[in-house]
Design a protein around this motif. Structure first.
Motif, mmCIF file in Angstrom:
data_model
loop_
_atom_site.group_PDB
_atom_site.id
_atom_site.type_symbol
_atom_site.label_atom_id
_atom_site.label_comp_id
_atom_site.label_asym_id
_atom_site.label_seq_id
_atom_site.Cartn_x
_atom_site.Cartn_y
_atom_site.Cartn_z
ATOM 1 N N ALA A 131 0.868 -1.307 -0.059
ATOM 2 C CA ALA A 131 -0.154 0.073 -0.139
ATOM 3 C C ALA A 131 0.804 1.309 -0.085
ATOM 4 C CB ALA A 131 -0.978 -0.173 1.226
ATOM 5 N N LYS A 132 1.959 1.324 0.691
ATOM 6 C CA LYS A 132 2.702 2.663 0.782
ATOM 7 C C LYS A 132 3.531 2.655 -0.561
ATOM 8 C CE LYS A 132 4.216 4.119 5.394
ATOM 9 N NZ LYS A 132 5.178 4.040 6.409
ATOM 10 N N LEU A 133 3.837 1.572 -0.910
ATOM 11 C CA LEU A 133 4.744 1.777 -2.353
ATOM 12 C C LEU A 133 3.729 2.188 -3.599
ATOM 13 C CD1 LEU A 133 6.992 1.335 -4.240
ATOM 14 C CD2 LEU A 133 6.032 -1.032 -4.782
ATOM 15 N N VAL A 134 2.286 1.998 -3.537
ATOM 16 C CA VAL A 134 1.584 2.356 -4.503
ATOM 17 C C VAL A 134 1.018 3.910 -4.145
ATOM 18 C CG1 VAL A 134 -0.987 1.944 -5.358
ATOM 19 C CG2 VAL A 134 0.351 0.067 -4.998
ATOM 20 N N LEU A 135 0.939 4.240 -3.071
ATOM 21 C CA LEU A 135 0.572 5.514 -2.436
ATOM 22 C C LEU A 135 1.630 6.433 -2.739
ATOM 23 C CD1 LEU A 135 -1.531 4.435 0.557
ATOM 24 C CD2 LEU A 135 -2.623 5.586 -1.359
ATOM 25 N N LEU A 136 2.725 6.073 -2.412
ATOM 26 C CA LEU A 136 3.933 6.913 -2.776
ATOM 27 C C LEU A 136 4.379 7.040 -4.267
ATOM 28 C CD1 LEU A 136 6.464 5.387 -0.008
ATOM 29 C CD2 LEU A 136 5.718 7.830 -0.440
ATOM 30 N N HIS A 137 3.983 6.298 -5.040
ATOM 31 C CA HIS A 137 4.069 6.315 -6.440
ATOM 32 C C HIS A 137 3.064 7.720 -6.718
ATOM 33 C CE1 HIS A 137 2.532 5.728 -10.533
ATOM 34 N NE2 HIS A 137 3.705 5.635 -10.844
ATOM 35 N N GLY A 138 1.681 7.697 -6.372
ATOM 36 C CA GLY A 138 0.773 8.598 -6.547
ATOM 37 C C GLY A 138 1.428 9.848 -6.004
ATOM 38 N N ALA A 139 1.861 9.845 -4.880
ATOM 39 C CA ALA A 139 2.548 11.209 -4.335
ATOM 40 C C ALA A 139 3.752 11.589 -5.119
ATOM 41 C CB ALA A 139 2.723 10.873 -2.917
ATOM 42 N N VAL A 140 4.469 10.827 -5.381
ATOM 43 C CA VAL A 140 5.862 11.206 -6.040
ATOM 44 C C VAL A 140 5.417 11.695 -7.543
ATOM 45 C CG1 VAL A 140 7.822 10.260 -7.457
ATOM 46 C CG2 VAL A 140 7.321 9.830 -4.920
ATOM 47 N N ALA A 141 4.323 11.049 -8.247
ATOM 48 C CA ALA A 141 3.869 11.463 -9.443
ATOM 49 C C ALA A 141 3.357 12.549 -9.593
ATOM 50 C CB ALA A 141 3.139 10.297 -10.201
ATOM 51 N N GLY A 142 2.673 12.877 -8.385
ATOM 52 C CA GLY A 142 1.676 14.267 -8.358
ATOM 53 C C GLY A 142 2.780 15.508 -7.592
ATOM 54 N N GLN A 143 4.061 14.822 -7.329
ATOM 55 C CA GLN A 143 4.705 16.136 -6.858
ATOM 56 C C GLN A 143 4.244 16.675 -5.432
ATOM 57 O OE1 GLN A 143 6.016 18.993 -9.831
ATOM 58 N NE2 GLN A 143 7.225 17.199 -10.904
ATOM 59 N N LEU A 144 3.707 15.818 -4.583
ATOM 60 C CA LEU A 144 3.442 16.000 -3.293
ATOM 61 C C LEU A 144 4.500 16.026 -2.171
ATOM 62 C CD1 LEU A 144 -0.053 14.222 -3.588
ATOM 63 C CD2 LEU A 144 0.421 16.503 -4.275
ATOM 64 N N TRP A 145 5.666 16.648 -2.519
ATOM 65 C CA TRP A 145 6.704 16.601 -1.888
ATOM 66 C C TRP A 145 6.441 16.965 -0.082
ATOM 67 C CZ3 TRP A 145 9.146 13.597 -4.575
ATOM 68 C CH2 TRP A 145 9.030 13.631 -5.814
ATOM 69 N N TRP A 146 5.408 18.082 -0.074
ATOM 70 C CA TRP A 146 5.193 18.651 1.237
ATOM 71 C C TRP A 146 4.609 17.399 2.209
ATOM 72 C CZ3 TRP A 146 7.816 22.185 4.076
ATOM 73 C CH2 TRP A 146 8.192 23.109 3.394
ATOM 74 N N SER B 249 -0.085 5.628 5.823
ATOM 75 C CA SER B 249 -0.732 5.123 4.843
ATOM 76 C C SER B 249 -2.176 6.025 4.708
ATOM 77 C CB SER B 249 -0.973 3.461 4.996
ATOM 78 O OG SER B 249 0.056 2.944 4.924
ATOM 79 N N ALA B 250 -2.907 6.107 5.726
ATOM 80 C CA ALA B 250 -4.391 7.013 5.625
ATOM 81 C C ALA B 250 -4.060 8.157 5.106
ATOM 82 C CB ALA B 250 -4.886 6.918 7.015
ATOM 83 N N LEU B 251 -2.973 9.205 5.849
ATOM 84 C CA LEU B 251 -2.690 10.331 5.107
ATOM 85 C C LEU B 251 -1.969 10.412 3.604
ATOM 86 C CD1 LEU B 251 -1.327 11.939 8.582
ATOM 87 C CD2 LEU B 251 -3.726 12.008 7.479
ATOM 88 N N LEU B 252 -1.353 9.317 3.330
ATOM 89 C CA LEU B 252 -0.894 9.446 2.131
ATOM 90 C C LEU B 252 -2.179 9.252 1.159
ATOM 91 C CD1 LEU B 252 2.353 7.177 2.103
ATOM 92 C CD2 LEU B 252 2.153 9.370 1.424
ATOM 93 N N LEU B 253 -3.023 8.380 1.409
ATOM 94 C CA LEU B 253 -4.368 8.285 0.602
ATOM 95 C C LEU B 253 -5.120 9.606 0.555
ATOM 96 C CD1 LEU B 253 -6.267 6.518 -1.015
ATOM 97 C CD2 LEU B 253 -7.133 5.716 1.005
ATOM 98 N N ILE B 254 -5.115 10.178 1.734
ATOM 99 C CA ILE B 254 -6.178 11.351 1.820
ATOM 100 C C ILE B 254 -5.411 12.528 0.924
ATOM 101 C CG2 ILE B 254 -6.862 13.287 3.383
ATOM 102 C CD1 ILE B 254 -7.187 10.791 5.304
ATOM 103 N N ALA B 255 -4.053 12.575 0.994
ATOM 104 C CA ALA B 255 -3.195 13.640 0.243
ATOM 105 C C ALA B 255 -3.386 13.259 -1.183
ATOM 106 C CB ALA B 255 -1.699 13.552 0.614
ATOM 107 N N LEU B 256 -3.570 12.221 -1.602
ATOM 108 C CA LEU B 256 -3.857 11.701 -3.082
ATOM 109 C C LEU B 256 -5.095 12.280 -3.390
ATOM 110 C CD1 LEU B 256 -2.254 8.243 -3.552
ATOM 111 C CD2 LEU B 256 -1.349 10.534 -4.379
#
Length: 239
Positions: free
Chosen positions: A119-134, A226-233
């Motif tokens: 889950a973290k790998l998939v969510l991180l991919h979305g965050a990295v692709a979206g440049q959600l660095w903060w 993980s929940a916050l990564l999902l919500i960020a996306l």
């Protein structure tokens, strides 16, 4: 500063100066857990940013490996123990605590850890692709406010790590980190959901397990992250 160093030593595998510490310093180090989260987040975000120059999946993998490596999989171990204990919760309380204390990982724990990493790998991919660095940088900070809150709200499950932390957190400490969290929300709006995720985990622990333990803290950190990564996306998608 000494207690910050102790907190870094406890929560990470980062090199730190050698300092003479007491049991009081170790227990008091919990007040610095969110600050350690800032350090972890900065490293994870930097790794994701560097890897993204090659490909978002490479960035996500780099961030995940750093996340696990810097923390020494400490919280994943707690997640596995909680999953095993939850699977045994239909039995008596003594059996449940025995399962949590068992150094071996059962089938529930293996599945929980595998799913969390995926889950973290998939969510991180979305965050990295979206440049959600903060968001990537601040989520580990927000999640490590959780143990301070859970220590105030939940009874210790047994005479272990959580019991030692139970009396060191005061309302003023929560207020200070709550203020810092509000500031962080300016940079990563998804962090507004952090208190809800923390309270939800605390409610689940009280109902299912009966209290808080070191494993409960670790598992909670992982799941809140993980929940916050999902919500960020989701927030980025809506914006």
């Amino acid at each position: 500063m000494k207690r910050l160093i102790v907190a870094i030593q406890f929560l990470t595998r980062l090199p730190t100066p050698r300092v003479a510490t007491s049991d009081e310093d170790f227990v008091g180090s919990m007040r610095w857990f969110p600050a350690v989260g800032l350090i972890i987040g900065a490293i994870v975000a930097a790794g994701g940013w560097a890897g993204a120059w090659i490909d978002p999946w490479v960035g996500a993998l780099a961030a995940l490996l750093l996340w696990i490596g810097v923390t020494g999989a400490l919280h994943l171990d707690g997640l596995g123990d909680i999953a095993d204990a939850s699977g045994a919760a239909h039995k008596d309380r003594e059996r449940m605590i025995a399962v949590m204390s068992d150094p071996h990982v059962g089938s529930f724990g293996v599945v929980a850890i595998a799913l969390q990493i995926a889950a973290k790998l998939v969510l991180l991919h979305g965050a990295v692709a979206g440049q959600l660095w903060w968001a990537i940088a601040l989520i580990p900070f927000a999640a490590r406010i959780g143990p301070l809150l859970w220590s105030r709200l939940l009874p210790p499950l047994h005479a272990g790590l959580a019991a030692r932390f139970a009396h060191v957190i005061r309302p003023v400490h929560l207020a200070i980190w709550a203020g810092a969290l509000l500031i962080a929300c300016w940079f990563a709006p998804a962090l507004v959901a952090a208190p809800v995720a923390m309270l939800a985990w605390g409610a689940w622990l009280r109902r299912r397990i009966g209290g808080i333990s070191g494993d409960g803290h670790g598992a909670g950190i992982e799941l809140v992250e993980s929940a916050l990564l999902l919500i960020a996306l989701v927030v980025a998608r809506i914006a």
